[in-house]
Design a protein around this motif. Structure first.
Motif, PDB file in Angstrom:
ATOM      1  N   GLY A 178     -18.193   5.188   3.645  1.00  0.00           N
ATOM      2  CA  GLY A 178     -18.321   6.050   2.474  1.00  0.00           C
ATOM      3  C   GLY A 178     -18.915   5.279   1.305  1.00  0.00           C
ATOM      4  O   GLY A 178     -18.914   5.749   0.173  1.00  0.00           O
ATOM      5  N   GLY A 179     -19.379   4.067   1.592  1.00  0.00           N
ATOM      6  CA  GLY A 179     -19.927   3.211   0.535  1.00  0.00           C
ATOM      7  C   GLY A 179     -19.453   1.777   0.666  1.00  0.00           C
ATOM      8  O   GLY A 179     -19.683   0.940  -0.227  1.00  0.00           O
ATOM      9  N   SER A 180     -18.805   1.473   1.774  1.00  0.00           N
ATOM     10  CA  SER A 180     -18.118   0.187   1.963  1.00  0.00           C
ATOM     11  C   SER A 180     -19.012  -1.049   2.020  1.00  0.00           C
ATOM     12  O   SER A 180     -18.529  -2.170   2.007  1.00  0.00           O
ATOM     13  N   ILE A 181     -20.344  -0.863   2.082  1.00  0.00           N
ATOM     14  CA  ILE A 181     -21.271  -1.989   1.936  1.00  0.00           C
ATOM     15  C   ILE A 181     -21.864  -1.945   0.533  1.00  0.00           C
ATOM     16  O   ILE A 181     -21.922  -2.956  -0.173  1.00  0.00           O
ATOM     17  N   ARG A 182     -22.303  -0.768   0.123  1.00  0.00           N
ATOM     18  CA  ARG A 182     -23.077  -0.628  -1.113  1.00  0.00           C
ATOM     19  C   ARG A 182     -22.234  -0.834  -2.360  1.00  0.00           C
ATOM     20  O   ARG A 182     -22.668  -1.487  -3.309  1.00  0.00           O
ATOM     21  N   GLN A 183     -21.016  -0.291  -2.365  1.00  0.00           N
ATOM     22  CA  GLN A 183     -20.180  -0.433  -3.561  1.00  0.00           C
ATOM     23  C   GLN A 183     -19.777  -1.892  -3.788  1.00  0.00           C
ATOM     24  O   GLN A 183     -19.935  -2.406  -4.891  1.00  0.00           O
ATOM     25  N   PRO A 184     -19.283  -2.627  -2.786  1.00  0.00           N
ATOM     26  CA  PRO A 184     -18.994  -4.056  -3.038  1.00  0.00           C
ATOM     27  C   PRO A 184     -20.249  -4.860  -3.384  1.00  0.00           C
ATOM     28  O   PRO A 184     -20.174  -5.811  -4.169  1.00  0.00           O
ATOM     29  N   ALA A 185     -21.392  -4.483  -2.823  1.00  0.00           N
ATOM     30  CA  ALA A 185     -22.628  -5.176  -3.191  1.00  0.00           C
ATOM     31  C   ALA A 185     -22.891  -4.981  -4.683  1.00  0.00           C
ATOM     32  O   ALA A 185     -23.216  -5.930  -5.403  1.00  0.00           O
ATOM     33  N   ALA A 186     -22.734  -3.732  -5.147  1.00  0.00           N
ATOM     34  CA  ALA A 186     -22.965  -3.449  -6.567  1.00  0.00           C
ATOM     35  C   ALA A 186     -22.001  -4.245  -7.444  1.00  0.00           C
ATOM     36  O   ALA A 186     -22.385  -4.810  -8.472  1.00  0.00           O
ATOM     37  N   LEU A 187     -20.749  -4.313  -7.006  1.00  0.00           N
ATOM     38  CA  LEU A 187     -19.712  -4.949  -7.828  1.00  0.00           C
ATOM     39  C   LEU A 187     -19.766  -6.481  -7.785  1.00  0.00           C
ATOM     40  O   LEU A 187     -19.067  -7.152  -8.558  1.00  0.00           O
ATOM     41  N   THR A 188     -20.549  -7.038  -6.862  1.00  0.00           N
ATOM     42  CA  THR A 188     -20.645  -8.497  -6.776  1.00  0.00           C
ATOM     43  C   THR A 188     -22.069  -8.991  -7.023  1.00  0.00           C
ATOM     44  O   THR A 188     -22.370 -10.164  -6.838  1.00  0.00           O
ATOM     45  N   GLY A 189     -22.980  -8.099  -7.393  1.00  0.00           N
ATOM     46  CA  GLY A 189     -24.344  -8.518  -7.683  1.00  0.00           C
ATOM     47  C   GLY A 189     -25.138  -8.936  -6.456  1.00  0.00           C
ATOM     48  O   GLY A 189     -26.006  -9.798  -6.521  1.00  0.00           O
ATOM     49  N   THR A 190     -24.836  -8.322  -5.334  1.00  0.00           N
ATOM     50  CA  THR A 190     -25.564  -8.640  -4.103  1.00  0.00           C
ATOM     51  C   THR A 190     -26.335  -7.402  -3.631  1.00  0.00           C
ATOM     52  O   THR A 190     -26.222  -6.327  -4.217  1.00  0.00           O
TER      53      THR A 190
END
Lengths: 480, 95, 487
Positions: free
Chosen positions: C176-188
């Motif tokens: 549901g976003g488990s790659i994209r959301q942490p990427a956004a929140l960690t600058g990756t």
């Protein structure tokens, strides 16, 4: 007892499909392996693994659908049936719910009056089998063997059109015959490849709505099905007549006690939470595929039976017996084709002596000790008067024990029939001379004595004289 | 609360989850909030809309009927908590 | 030479090719960093140091023998949801604390075959159920940009490891976003491909019709490189699509001139934090300056995507999680009274609170009397949402917007109310429901915390999505920023 009661039965038959590998994995389906040696990661429901559908099960289901004049769904869907049980590794069974692969079929059985009766087939759907629980020798625990988990099943659901245990058995046998004709199941009941659940209710004759039904689980022999259904019918009628009520429940047949009993009530009402299995996509079948499968269908039992009656002038009852089993029918036809004997004679031998011999030795028609062509060779010798029917039985027994072909045995044992008129006349003369009082009685009108004289002549010739000729010559000579 | 304790206990039973007593109240509260939240779906106009079970409109691929797996029981059963005679052991299954 | 841990996969590949350093040297550097820095982040559940060094030595030998695969000797880390033969695969759960898979997931196999060296398995929300990496049995993951904050989730360990330069690249899963959301929140950079593009075989299932494997990297180029290896048909996954894999790296170069980018009206409604909105608007201006054409589009059912997801995903999850029963693998309760007790306690003890909630939600929405109102209804709304995307993609080539409504939140901030946590995924869930490819790329900072630009393409539009993110990265350096203490 049951005069004012009408019995209503519907059957759910589980036929194990005769594939090499499982429905959703590449594990073998062979029976009798060491526990859990044929249960791969997919069968065990391991984390991360996924099901991939075996093409053969689709072809087999399609064959069945066409054989029972059903609709083969152009689009069908696998669903998950969710419940917890130790023999169900994933906690759900992959089955079909809303969109089964086969719907609206039918077949015909004989009712009590010998008339054709149509039995509707509501649906047939594909699903995976569960494993087995073992309770013996485990110190109060149970052990789970998942070799059977994932074996493909075709569940065939009838309409509640059956009105007696006899009809239920007739229907079940018909399905059994069909799946074996189609070679989609070995139908081996002892190994659990063919088993059935029965939904049974009774209602006062004339009443429209159905009575409350009980479901009998896992009936795995024709004999048990009949006994269990009859027991259950009586139980329900007695219960109602005594003022009680039938409870909707699942019951198990105990063959040792010949009774049905309630299965332990589960902790909750069944709520299987069916939903489409997201790991599998809809199965789509086109017209072309269905037509290709149709072209591979064998001649089906009903058609074959009618043809046997028409083409071979067989008695209907004999044609029915011969066509129960496709291999038996093939054997019969091969034997007829190989020789000169009349088809009805061949049928008599196949159904009579051959069936008895097979039965005695626990053999199947395909493992018969006498091949169709060899049986034909024997019957030809009756047909051309080389031996009598009686001698033929002796030859048959010798053939069964492997002494050789009919001709070899007849030759070796000197069993050729005596058809030389002068030789028979000599024996007849001898018998007439030896029995003056019987001759006098015969000539004074006691015609029945002809049998005595025939017997004497046959005895003298070791059974080898041609009975027809003996009869004619005796009558001529005694009339003088 | 859209769900009560009995309902939550029934769901837990269906799902075979034992909830500790202190877990139950919290679960009733949170599950109720979730159910209230998803209830907004009921307002959506979905007449004549087909249910969507898969993101792509594809049909099932079939594999040929070949045995491809070999016996790996011993390796596989290393993960099993209780094994006897090659069987997975569970408390007595009653019928 | 630039320090090894700061280089991208693409740079490292070139360096090794030139012979500047060996794989063993590189792996030693990164293992050293993990050892000294990971205690501050808890990004790893398992570090496979010995196996990594052995694999690196083999990779160096292979290179010497002229037999180097496209990822030869390059380090990756796997989210601990991918089955790895001989190494524990825990899914962040007590249930699988000691579970050793007897097989490798398809993507694990493919990366290994290309020569990649696995440093370890990363921490995650339990069974990928969460948006903060706080539901792990092995403790929460911390965000390297602010260790009091969450890195997002569920692939938070992968994102934190890449952001902190403990590994140049990681695998993840996105339901549901488990790659994209942490990427956004960690600058990756976090990429989720089209459903069916990457095999799900060997990826422990959460919600099968939504799950898709992808990558977290520090550049789009790296994402393209890895995805090219991972993607492709797998006969072991019935939902895998048999379709050729394009050369993703080659597709990056094309300019954005004429690319039609859809801006979703509903994206900038209430709920989107203002400074995040500003950063996203600025990034859109950058794309426009590169020749892209911005157009407004509608996703009228956007607000229904989260409730739809929270019916569909738990329903599938409730069934997928039934296999964990303490019989064949996983946690088993001690001294069960009977079978029922074995099930209830093994599962009750083995699963954490969020997993239990999702199982129960799913059980409820599928149960008799509620199926039509919830599950079937959600499937119909899912269709509407997919149709909205189809209509939008008739007008535009790509849809752009924020990845997450806010930058990283404080640990513990959203654990009390499941709904606030769920609403984090409002912008990402649609791509899962419709099965679309999507990427998050860093597009600025809010109060020192990174935020992401979210780009969604049509089915199998990976090349457009990657190209757009790559071209954006040619004009910006947000993706190169490194958190304090991890330079």
């Amino acid at each position: 007892m049951s005069g004012q009661w009408e019995v209503v039965i519907g059957l759910e038959i589980h036929a194990q499909l005769a594939t090499r590998s499982k429905i959703f994995s590449g594990a073998a389906t062979a029976y009798g392996a060491e526990p859990n040696t044929q249960a791969c990661l997919v069968d065990l429901g391991y984390p991360g693994v996924l099901p991939v559908l075996n093409e053969e099960v689709i072809r087999m289901a399609c064959k069945f659908g066409l054989a029972v004049n059903a609709t083969v769904a152009r689009r069908s869907v696998f669903a998950r049936k969710n419940y917890f049980y130790p023999d169900l590794p994933k906690g759900y069974q992959i089955s079909q719910f809303e969109l089964p692969i086969v719907e609206h079929g039918e077949l015909y059985i004989k009712d009590a009056d010998g008339n054709d009766k149509r039995i509707g087939i509501t649906r047939a759907h594909l699903e995976e089998d569960a494993g087995k629980s073992i309770h013996e020798g485990l110190d109060g625990s149970s052990g789970i063997d998942l070799n059977r988990a994932g074996t493909p099943l075709l569940e065939i659901v009838s309409e509640p059109d059956l009105r007696s245990a006899k009809e239920a058995i007739a229907y079940m046998r018909k399905i059994h015959t069909i799946v074996r004709y189609l070679e989609i199941s070995d139908g081996n009941m002892a190994e659990g490849s063919f088993r059935c659940d029965a939904n049974i209710s009774v209602r006062p004759r004339g009443q429209k709505e159905l009575g409350t039904r009980a479901e009998l689980k896992n009936l795995n022999s024709f004999r048990f099905v009949e006994k269990a259904i009859n027991f259950e019918i009586e139980r329900q009628i007695e219960l109602i007549e005594d003022g009680g009520k039938v409870v909707q429940e699942t019951r198990l047949y105990d063959s040792d006690r010949d009774e049905t009993r309630t299965m332990r009530v589960k902790e909750e009402a069944n709520d299987y939470r069916y939903f489409p299995d997201p790991d599998l996509l809809p199965i789509e079948i086109d017209e072309e595929y269905i037509e290709a499968v149709r072209r591979t269908l064998p001649e089906l039992p009903d058609v074959k039976q009618q043809r046997f009656v028409k083409e071979y002038s067989l008695k209907v009852s004999d044609a029915a017996i011969l066509t129960v089993n496709r291999a038996l029918a093939d054997y019969f036809e091969a034997a007829v084709a190989a020789g000169t004997a009349r088809a009805q004679v061949v049928a008599n031998w196949v159904i009579g002596d051959l069936a008895a011999a097979l039965n005695k030795d626990g053999l199947e028609i395909v493992t018969s000790r006498i091949a169709a062509g060899d049986l034909s060779g024997l019957l030809d010798r009756i047909d051309d008067n080389t031996i009598s029917g009686k001698i033929a039985k002796e030859v048959f027994d010798a053939m069964w024990t492997g002494e050789g072909t009919a001709d070899e045995i007849i030759e070796a044992r000197g069993l050729q029939q005596i058809t030389d008129r002068s030789a028979i006349e000599a024996v007849v003369d001898k018998v007439i001379v030896a029995n003056p009082s019987q001759v006098a009685e015969y000539q004074s009108g006691k015609d029945k004595l002809i049998g005595f004289f025939v017997g004497q002549v046959m005895q003298e010739t070791g059974g080898k004289a041609n009975p027809g000729q003996v009869n004619t010559i005796l009558k001529e000579k005694l009339a003088r | 609360m859209s769900l009560d304790k009995d309902q939550v206990q029934h769901i837990a039973l269906l799902a075979r989850l034992k909830l500790a007593d202190d877990e139950l109240d919290e679960t009733v509260d949170k599950l109720s909030r979730i159910v209230d939240f998803v209830d907004q779906l009921s307002a959506a106009a979905t007449d004549d809309v087909l249910p969507m079970a898969h993101p792509l409109n594809e049909s099932q691929r079939l594999r040929s009927d070949r045995v491809t797996e070999t016996d790996e029981r011993d390796e596989i059963q290393k993960n099993a908590p209780a094994i006897e005679k090659g069987l997975y052991i569970v408390p007595k299954v009653l019928q | 030479m630039q320090e090894l841990h700061t280089q991208t996969l693409t740079q490292l590949a070139a360096g090794m090719q030139r012979g500047d350093f060996s794989s063993v040297e590189l792996i030693e550097v990164l293992l050293g960093r993990i050892e000294s820095l990971d205690q501050s982040l808890n990004a790893f559940i398992t570090v496979t140091a010995d196996a990594a060094l052995a694999a690196a030595a083999r990779a160096d030998d292979a290179r010497a023998a002229g037999d180097a695969g496209v990822l030869n000797g390059l380090p990756v880390v796997h989210k601990d949801i991918f089955c790895t033969k001989g190494v524990t695969t825990t899914c962040g759960s007590r249930m699988l604390e000691n579970f050793v898979s007897p097989y490798d997931a398809t993507i694990v196999e493919r990366l290994a075959a290309a020569g990649a060296v696995v440093l370890g398995k990363t921490n995650m929300d339990e069974f990928a159920m969460g948006s903060s990496s706080e539901t792990s049995y092995f403790g929460p993951v911390r965000n390297p940009w602010d260790r009091e904050r969450s890195p997002g989730g569920s692939s938070g360990g992968s994102a934190a490891a890449v952001a902190a330069r403990l590994a140049p690249a990681a695998t993840g899963t996105d339901t549901g976003g488990s790659i994209r959301q942490p990427a956004a929140l960690t600058g990756t950079v976090g990429m989720k491909p089209t459903y069916g593009r990457v095999s799900r075989y060997g990826m422990v299932a959460f919600a099968s019709s939504l799950d898709q494997a992808g990558v977290i990297t520090r550049s789009t180029e790296d994402a393209a490189l890895l995805l090219g290896v991972m993607a492709g048909f797998d006969q072991r996954d019935s939902t895998s699509i048999d379709r050729p894999v394009p050369d993703y790296v080659a597709s990056l170069a094309k300019s954005l001139k004429g690319l039609r980018i859809g801006i979703v009206r509903q994206h900038f409604d209430a709920g989107l934090e203002e400074k995040t909105a500003a950063a996203v608007r600025e990034s859109l201006a950058v794309l426009e300056a590169q020749g892209a054409i911005l157009t407004e589009v509608d996703l009228p059912n956007l607000d229904l995507s989260v409730p739809t997801y929270y019916v569909v995903a738990p329903a599938e999850c409730s069934s997928n999680m039934s296999r964990f029963d303490g019989v064949r693998f996983g946690h088993r309760a001690k001294d069960p009274e009977d079978l029922f007790d074995l099930y209830c306690r093994s599962r009750g003890e083995g699963f954490g609170a969020e997993v239990k909630r999702r199982i129960m939600t799913g059980t409820y929405v599928l149960s008799a009397g509620y199926y039509d109102a919830y599950y079937l209804k959600a499937q119909r709304v899912r269709q509407l949402i997919a149709q909205d995307f189809n209509k939008a993609f008739a007008e535009v080539d790509i849809i752009a917007g924020p990845t997450s409504p806010t930058p990283a939140f404080r640990l513990g901030d959203k654990t009390d109310d499941p709904i606030t946590m769920y609403l984090n995924d409002i912008y990402t869930i649609g791509a899962n429901l419709a099965g679309l490819p999507a990427i998050s790329t860093p597009c600025g900072f809010v109060d020192g915390l990174p935020v992401g630009l979210h780009l969604v393409g049509p089915h199998f539009g990976e090349e457009t999505v990657l190209r757009c993110a790559h071209q954006y990265q040619q004009q910006t350096d947000w993706h190169e920023a490194c958190p304090e203490g991890y330079q």
